[in-house]
Design a protein around this motif. Structure first.
Motif, PDB file in Angstrom:
ATOM      1  N   CYS A  12       0.862  -1.169   0.000  1.00 38.38           N
ATOM      2  CA  CYS A  12       0.000   0.000   0.000  1.00 38.38           C
ATOM      3  C   CYS A  12       0.904   1.226   0.000  1.00 38.38           C
ATOM      4  N   ASN A  13       0.762   2.084  -0.984  1.00 36.79           N
ATOM      5  CA  ASN A  13       1.548   3.305  -1.061  1.00 36.79           C
ATOM      6  C   ASN A  13       0.742   4.461  -0.488  1.00 36.79           C
ATOM      7  N   VAL A  14       1.411   5.323   0.246  1.00 31.42           N
ATOM      8  CA  VAL A  14       0.765   6.471   0.861  1.00 31.42           C
ATOM      9  C   VAL A  14       1.481   7.725   0.391  1.00 31.42           C
ATOM     10  N   TRP A  15       0.706   8.719  -0.062  1.00 24.99           N
ATOM     11  CA  TRP A  15       1.270   9.990  -0.500  1.00 24.99           C
ATOM     12  C   TRP A  15       1.202  10.968   0.653  1.00 24.99           C
ATOM     13  N   LYS A  16       2.317  11.623   0.945  1.00 27.12           N
ATOM     14  CA  LYS A  16       2.355  12.617   2.009  1.00 27.12           C
ATOM     15  C   LYS A  16       2.599  13.981   1.372  1.00 27.12           C
ATOM     16  N   ALA A  17       1.853  14.969   1.799  1.00 27.32           N
ATOM     17  CA  ALA A  17       2.035  16.325   1.284  1.00 27.32           C
ATOM     18  C   ALA A  17       1.759  17.315   2.407  1.00 27.32           C
ATOM     19  N   GLU A  18       2.353  18.463   2.320  1.00 27.42           N
ATOM     20  CA  GLU A  18       2.131  19.521   3.295  1.00 27.42           C
ATOM     21  C   GLU A  18       0.872  20.293   2.915  1.00 27.42           C
ATOM     22  N   TRP A  19      -0.027  20.459   3.837  1.00 32.35           N
ATOM     23  CA  TRP A  19      -1.249  21.224   3.636  1.00 32.35           C
ATOM     24  C   TRP A  19      -1.362  22.247   4.754  1.00 32.35           C
ATOM     25  N   PRO A  20      -1.965  23.378   4.467  1.00 34.36           N
ATOM     26  CA  PRO A  20      -2.154  24.348   5.547  1.00 34.36           C
ATOM     27  C   PRO A  20      -3.123  23.773   6.589  1.00 34.36           C
ATOM     28  N   ALA A  21      -2.854  24.062   7.844  1.00 32.76           N
ATOM     29  CA  ALA A  21      -3.704  23.561   8.921  1.00 32.76           C
ATOM     30  C   ALA A  21      -5.087  24.200   8.840  1.00 32.76           C
ATOM     31  N   VAL A  22      -6.103  23.393   8.993  1.00 30.40           N
ATOM     32  CA  VAL A  22      -7.483  23.890   9.042  1.00 30.40           C
ATOM     33  C   VAL A  22      -8.165  23.250  10.245  1.00 30.40           C
ATOM     34  N   GLY A  23      -9.136  23.952  10.775  1.00 30.02           N
ATOM     35  CA  GLY A  23      -9.875  23.439  11.924  1.00 30.02           C
ATOM     36  C   GLY A  23     -10.843  22.343  11.514  1.00 30.02           C
ATOM     37  N   PRO A  24     -11.286  21.530  12.468  1.00 32.41           N
ATOM     38  CA  PRO A  24     -12.185  20.426  12.156  1.00 32.41           C
ATOM     39  C   PRO A  24     -13.532  20.879  11.605  1.00 32.41           C
ATOM     40  N   GLU A  25     -13.911  22.130  11.860  1.00 37.31           N
ATOM     41  CA  GLU A  25     -15.188  22.620  11.323  1.00 37.31           C
ATOM     42  C   GLU A  25     -15.193  22.675   9.799  1.00 37.31           C
ATOM     43  N   HIS A  26     -14.017  22.566   9.181  1.00 36.66           N
ATOM     44  CA  HIS A  26     -13.917  22.546   7.725  1.00 36.66           C
ATOM     45  C   HIS A  26     -14.054  21.131   7.162  1.00 36.66           C
ATOM     46  N   PHE A  27     -14.104  20.151   8.039  1.00 41.68           N
ATOM     47  CA  PHE A  27     -14.248  18.768   7.611  1.00 41.68           C
ATOM     48  C   PHE A  27     -15.717  18.375   7.585  1.00 41.68           C
ATOM     49  N   VAL A  28     -16.025  17.320   6.834  1.00 37.38           N
ATOM     50  CA  VAL A  28     -17.385  16.788   6.801  1.00 37.38           C
ATOM     51  C   VAL A  28     -17.358  15.319   7.198  1.00 37.38           C
ATOM     52  N   GLU A  29     -18.433  14.909   7.804  1.00 40.79           N
ATOM     53  CA  GLU A  29     -18.665  13.494   8.105  1.00 40.79           C
ATOM     54  C   GLU A  29     -19.385  12.941   6.880  1.00 40.79           C
ATOM     55  N   VAL A  30     -18.966  11.784   6.379  1.00 43.39           N
ATOM     56  CA  VAL A  30     -19.583  11.191   5.190  1.00 43.39           C
ATOM     57  C   VAL A  30     -20.330   9.934   5.608  1.00 43.39           C
ATOM     58  N   LYS A  31     -21.599   9.849   5.207  1.00 41.30           N
ATOM     59  CA  LYS A  31     -22.456   8.730   5.572  1.00 41.30           C
ATOM     60  C   LYS A  31     -23.122   8.148   4.334  1.00 41.30           C
TER      61      LYS A  31
END
Length: 165
Positions: A12-31
């Protein structure tokens, strides 16, 4: 980065990249669910709101499969903000119930004389149907079958990930 799976040729290959930090309120729960109709849909929305609110997500995206012949294909995609979901709920009562449950866990685990150190098994059960009571059961130690089930689920998750690559 790579890591090996169960078989010698599975990777399993994993890509790592630098992203600006964002708060959890910018994330969504997917159902994904069959539908959001009637009382079962109202209960699902309550669960979606609570899960997202506990981790601080800003919204929930729900894929429904109603009308799909095999219930695998999504027929509708909806986005709800936490506020949208909370609008039809008595959130004060929900938080009070959750607080009472957590107080019960703390009271029971701390009343053992040793400060409650060690493994505990918490079972949450609810009969089907809207408004059915939620019951908590708490016992010291982990059942061996519970550990096996968790390990099997983790193994299966990584197997699925490796097959997708």
């Amino acid at each position: 980065r790579s890591f090996a799976g169960k078989s010698s040729d599975a990777m399993c290959n994993v890509w790592k990249a630098e992203w600006p930090a964002v708060g959890p309120e910018h994330f969504v729960e997917v159902k994904k669910t069959t539908h959001l109709n009637g009382m079962p849909g109202k209960f699902k929305k309550l669960k979606f709101w609570l899960q997202a609110a506990l981790v601080g997500c800003g919204a929930v995206v729900v894929a429904t499969t109603e009308g799909s012949q095999d219930q695998d294909y999504v027929t509708k995609l909806q986005r709800f903000t936490i506020g949208d979901l909370a609008a039809s709920l008595d959130t004060n009562r929900i938080w009070a119930t959750l607080s009472a449950m957590l107080q019960y866990v703390l009271r029971e685990t701390c009343s053992t004389g040793d400060g409650g150190e060690g493994a505990w098994m918490l079972r949450v059960t609810k009969a089907h149907g809207f408004g059915a009571p939620v019951r908590l059961g708490l016992q010291r130690g982990w059942s061996s079958s519970g550990n096996i089930e968790i390990e099997a689920r983790i193994d299966a998750m990584f197997d699925d990930l490796l097959q997708a690559v």
